[in-house]
Design a protein around this motif. Structure first.
Motif, mmCIF file in Angstrom:
data_model
loop_
_atom_site.group_PDB
_atom_site.id
_atom_site.type_symbol
_atom_site.label_atom_id
_atom_site.label_comp_id
_atom_site.label_asym_id
_atom_site.label_seq_id
_atom_site.Cartn_x
_atom_site.Cartn_y
_atom_site.Cartn_z
ATOM 1 N N VAL A 70 38.261 41.987 30.527
ATOM 2 C CA VAL A 70 39.139 43.055 31.010
ATOM 3 C C VAL A 70 38.333 44.120 31.754
ATOM 4 O O VAL A 70 38.684 44.536 32.863
ATOM 5 C CB VAL A 70 39.916 43.689 29.835
ATOM 6 N N ALA A 71 37.244 44.555 31.152
ATOM 7 C CA ALA A 71 36.455 45.636 31.749
ATOM 8 C C ALA A 71 35.801 45.204 33.055
ATOM 9 O O ALA A 71 35.806 45.959 34.045
ATOM 10 C CB ALA A 71 35.394 46.110 30.756
ATOM 11 N N LEU A 72 35.242 44.006 33.092
ATOM 12 C CA LEU A 72 34.535 43.577 34.305
ATOM 13 C C LEU A 72 35.496 43.224 35.434
ATOM 14 O O LEU A 72 35.127 43.340 36.617
ATOM 15 C CB LEU A 72 33.607 42.410 33.985
ATOM 16 N N LEU A 73 36.719 42.826 35.129
ATOM 17 C CA LEU A 73 37.710 42.668 36.194
ATOM 18 C C LEU A 73 37.997 44.011 36.856
ATOM 19 O O LEU A 73 38.163 44.087 38.079
ATOM 20 C CB LEU A 73 38.997 42.057 35.637
ATOM 21 N N ASP A 74 38.057 45.070 36.055
ATOM 22 C CA ASP A 74 38.189 46.413 36.633
ATOM 23 C C ASP A 74 37.026 46.723 37.568
ATOM 24 O O ASP A 74 37.209 47.317 38.643
ATOM 25 C CB ASP A 74 38.213 47.465 35.519
ATOM 26 N N ASP A 75 35.824 46.342 37.157
ATOM 27 C CA ASP A 75 34.637 46.646 37.963
ATOM 28 C C ASP A 75 34.549 45.767 39.203
ATOM 29 O O ASP A 75 33.969 46.163 40.220
ATOM 30 C CB ASP A 75 33.384 46.481 37.105
ATOM 31 N N LEU A 76 35.120 44.567 39.126
ATOM 32 C CA LEU A 76 35.120 43.675 40.291
ATOM 33 C C LEU A 76 36.107 44.127 41.364
ATOM 34 O O LEU A 76 35.862 43.917 42.558
ATOM 35 C CB LEU A 76 35.478 42.247 39.860
ATOM 36 N N ALA A 77 37.205 44.742 40.954
ATOM 37 C CA ALA A 77 38.277 45.054 41.908
ATOM 38 C C ALA A 77 37.789 45.853 43.121
ATOM 39 O O ALA A 77 38.072 45.469 44.273
ATOM 40 C CB ALA A 77 39.422 45.772 41.202
ATOM 41 N N PRO A 78 37.048 46.958 42.949
ATOM 42 C CA PRO A 78 36.597 47.688 44.141
ATOM 43 C C PRO A 78 35.621 46.886 44.993
ATOM 44 O O PRO A 78 35.574 47.056 46.225
ATOM 45 C CB PRO A 78 35.944 48.955 43.574
ATOM 46 N N LEU A 79 34.825 46.021 44.369
ATOM 47 C CA LEU A 79 33.902 45.177 45.138
ATOM 48 C C LEU A 79 34.677 44.186 45.998
ATOM 49 O O LEU A 79 34.333 43.950 47.168
ATOM 50 C CB LEU A 79 32.956 44.435 44.198
ATOM 51 N N VAL A 80 35.725 43.598 45.447
ATOM 52 C CA VAL A 80 36.542 42.651 46.204
ATOM 53 C C VAL A 80 37.269 43.373 47.341
ATOM 54 O O VAL A 80 37.330 42.875 48.478
ATOM 55 C CB VAL A 80 37.545 41.940 45.272
ATOM 56 N N ARG A 81 37.803 44.561 47.048
ATOM 57 C CA ARG A 81 38.479 45.323 48.103
ATOM 58 C C ARG A 81 37.527 45.651 49.241
ATOM 59 O O ARG A 81 37.905 45.565 50.422
ATOM 60 C CB ARG A 81 39.068 46.603 47.509
ATOM 61 N N ALA A 82 36.297 46.002 48.909
ATOM 62 C CA ALA A 82 35.317 46.305 49.954
ATOM 63 C C ALA A 82 35.022 45.063 50.795
ATOM 64 O O ALA A 82 34.898 45.154 52.027
ATOM 65 C CB ALA A 82 34.036 46.851 49.323
ATOM 66 N N GLU A 83 34.904 43.911 50.156
ATOM 67 C CA GLU A 83 34.659 42.664 50.897
ATOM 68 C C GLU A 83 35.805 42.353 51.859
ATOM 69 O O GLU A 83 35.581 41.832 52.951
ATOM 70 C CB GLU A 83 34.483 41.500 49.924
ATOM 71 N N LEU A 84 37.036 42.668 51.431
ATOM 72 C CA LEU A 84 38.200 42.346 52.244
ATOM 73 C C LEU A 84 38.582 43.466 53.201
ATOM 74 O O LEU A 84 39.438 43.278 54.069
ATOM 75 C CB LEU A 84 39.393 42.038 51.332
ATOM 76 N N GLY A 85 37.981 44.647 53.028
ATOM 77 C CA GLY A 85 38.310 45.769 53.886
ATOM 78 C C GLY A 85 39.684 46.342 53.628
ATOM 79 O O GLY A 85 40.378 46.778 54.558
ATOM 80 N N VAL A 86 40.106 46.358 52.355
ATOM 81 C CA VAL A 86 41.409 46.896 51.983
ATOM 82 C C VAL A 86 41.219 47.942 50.894
ATOM 83 O O VAL A 86 40.133 48.055 50.302
ATOM 84 C CB VAL A 86 42.364 45.783 51.487
ATOM 85 N N ASP A 87 42.293 48.690 50.610
ATOM 86 C CA ASP A 87 42.213 49.692 49.556
ATOM 87 C C ASP A 87 43.024 49.252 48.346
ATOM 88 O O ASP A 87 43.633 48.170 48.339
ATOM 89 C CB ASP A 87 42.664 51.060 50.063
ATOM 90 N N ALA A 88 43.059 50.111 47.341
ATOM 91 C CA ALA A 88 43.726 49.750 46.091
ATOM 92 C C ALA A 88 45.233 49.600 46.269
ATOM 93 O O ALA A 88 45.869 48.820 45.562
ATOM 94 C CB ALA A 88 43.427 50.804 45.022
ATOM 95 N N GLN A 89 45.808 50.335 47.209
ATOM 96 C CA GLN A 89 47.241 50.191 47.453
ATOM 97 C C GLN A 89 47.551 48.841 48.071
ATOM 98 O O GLN A 89 48.568 48.221 47.765
ATOM 99 C CB GLN A 89 47.731 51.320 48.364
#
Length: 417
Positions: free
Chosen positions: A358-377
């Motif tokens: 659970v915790a590391l999925l939270d930490d992965l999310a911003p890294l994945v967004r940066a790779e894709l060039g998208v934001d949390a919304q």
């Protein structure tokens, strides 16, 4: 929600913020060296994020990523079965359509326990042979359309307490095409779960209506949302999860309880919380209930009820997400033989692995967004899971082991995994 000592401990455990907070507390303890089971290698996270992002781009080139939901499994093999079901339901009107979609979502999620390696479903309508979660989903959809979960011959596409209350293993075996050469694990357990669901719905007409239907939740929650705003009715994702936890708690057979009250997918861990916190030393996951919540987002949205605050929910701590972190090297088991024997859901090793997931999925999310060039919304956690981490867990498992088996085996009745 604060973990103030005067709060009802059950209210605290049902809050998804508690899931997140306690999983991160366990993760901090592991990183401080207070674990007999794991160490964390954060240097592996960028490569895992890159894998998730690359797979997401392959699956969704336009980055229009749907929610991680049971509705994706209904699309197995590239067939849009939703349109087919909607055509059957259209005479029911918009509210009737919403109730039926919720009926289908809930019954299918509850029947989505592991299928075992030797089971498949042959879909007569398309000629496809489907296995695993996709096969279970399509089998339940076809059974739903045929009236397998309805007590009313004039209204087959529904799920009601009366039909579930008399559910036995034999009709479920027919639903899933079980034969000696096509075995499905846990058939009796699935039937027992549906009978418990029938009893729980019958006992709560204020939530499930006089007929005792999962779709009764639509009337209750839609009315609440419209009281807040008639022009833009909305629910909070956490609100939907808590409603499910409060109403369905008695059906879960985990054996975990607090002051005589069933608490479901909640387990002991010494690093979960401060000693004076409500329900100290327990970490909630509510994996299946969160999976159900994700699967109900679209039925509410299709009915004109927005669901906001999606990232209040957490990632799902199960084989594929948790397996990705082990196979990708971010979670390093301290015991070399960790996979030698099956583990149980109450094993401290499994509890800790799930919290770290659970915790590391939270930490992965911003890294994945940066790779894709998208934001949390643009990429809430519900979409990263679909894009995504769950599929990447299946992909890396297939690269490493015959048949795509996850990196460990867990003995479970299907209500946790």
């Amino acid at each position: 929600m604060s973990e103030h000592h005067r709060l009802d401990p059950l209210v605290v455990l049902n809050d998804p913020a508690t899931v997140r907070r306690r999983c991160h507390a366990i993760t901090a303890a592991v990183e401080s060296g207070h674990s007999a089971h794991f160490r964390i290698d954060r240097s592996a996270l960028p490569a895992i994020a890159q894998r998730i992002a690359a797979l997401t781009r392959r699956r969704f080139p336009d980055l229009q990523i749907p929610y991680h939901s049971r509705w994706r499994h209904f699309e197995a093999g590239g067939v849009d079965r939703k349109d087919e079901i909607d055509a059957l339901l259209r005479p029911l009107g918009s509210a009737g359509l919403a109730r039926a979609r919720i009926d289908l979502s809930l019954i299918s999620v509850l029947l989505d326990a592991g299928a075992g390696p030797d089971w498949h479903y042959d879909e007569a309508e398309t000629g496809q042979r489907l296995a695993r979660s996709e096969g279970l989903a399509v089998a339940t959809l076809r059974a739903f359309a045929a009236g397998a979960f309805s007590s009313r011959p004039d209204e087959p596409c529904r799920v009601d307490a009366r039909a579930l209350g008399r559910m036995e293993a034999a009709p479920l075996a027919a639903v899933f095409q079980v034969r000696p050469d096509n075995p499905l694990v846990g058939l009796e357990g699935r039937a027992a779960l549906l009978r418990r669901l029938g009893a729980v719905m019958a006992a709560q007409p204020e939530r499930f209506g006089d007929d005792g239907r999962p779709g009764g939740l639509f009337d209750r929650l839609a009315a609440r949302a419209r009281q807040r705003s008639s022009t833009a009715p909305a629910l909070q994702a956490a609100e939907l999860l808590i409603e499910l936890l409060e109403s369905l708690a008695p059906i879960w057979p985990s054996g975990q309880s607090l002051d005589g009250r069933p608490i479901g997918d909640v387990w002991p861990h010494p690093q979960a919380s401060a000693p004076d916190a409500p329900a100290a030393g327990r970490v909630p996951f509510h994996k299946l209930s969160q999976w159900l919540t994700y699967s109900l987002l679209e039925p509410f949205e299709w009915a004109g009820i927005a669901v906001e605050g999606l990232d209040a929910l957490t990632g799902l701590p199960e084989y594929r997400n948790g397996g990705l972190l082990i196979d990708g090297g971010a979670l390093v088991p301290l015991a070399a033989d960790f996979a030698a024997l099956p583990k149980t859901v109450d094993d401290p090793w499994v509890i800790e692995w799930r919290a770290l997931t659970v915790a590391l999925l939270d930490d992965l999310a911003p890294l994945v967004r940066a790779e894709l060039g998208v934001d949390a919304q643009q990429l809430p956690l519900a979409c990263m899971l679909e894009g995504g981490s769950w599929a990447a867990g299946r992909e890396i498992a297939a690269e490493r082991r015959p048949g795509g088996a996850p990196p460990l085996r867990i003995d479970s009745d299907g209500t946790v995994f």
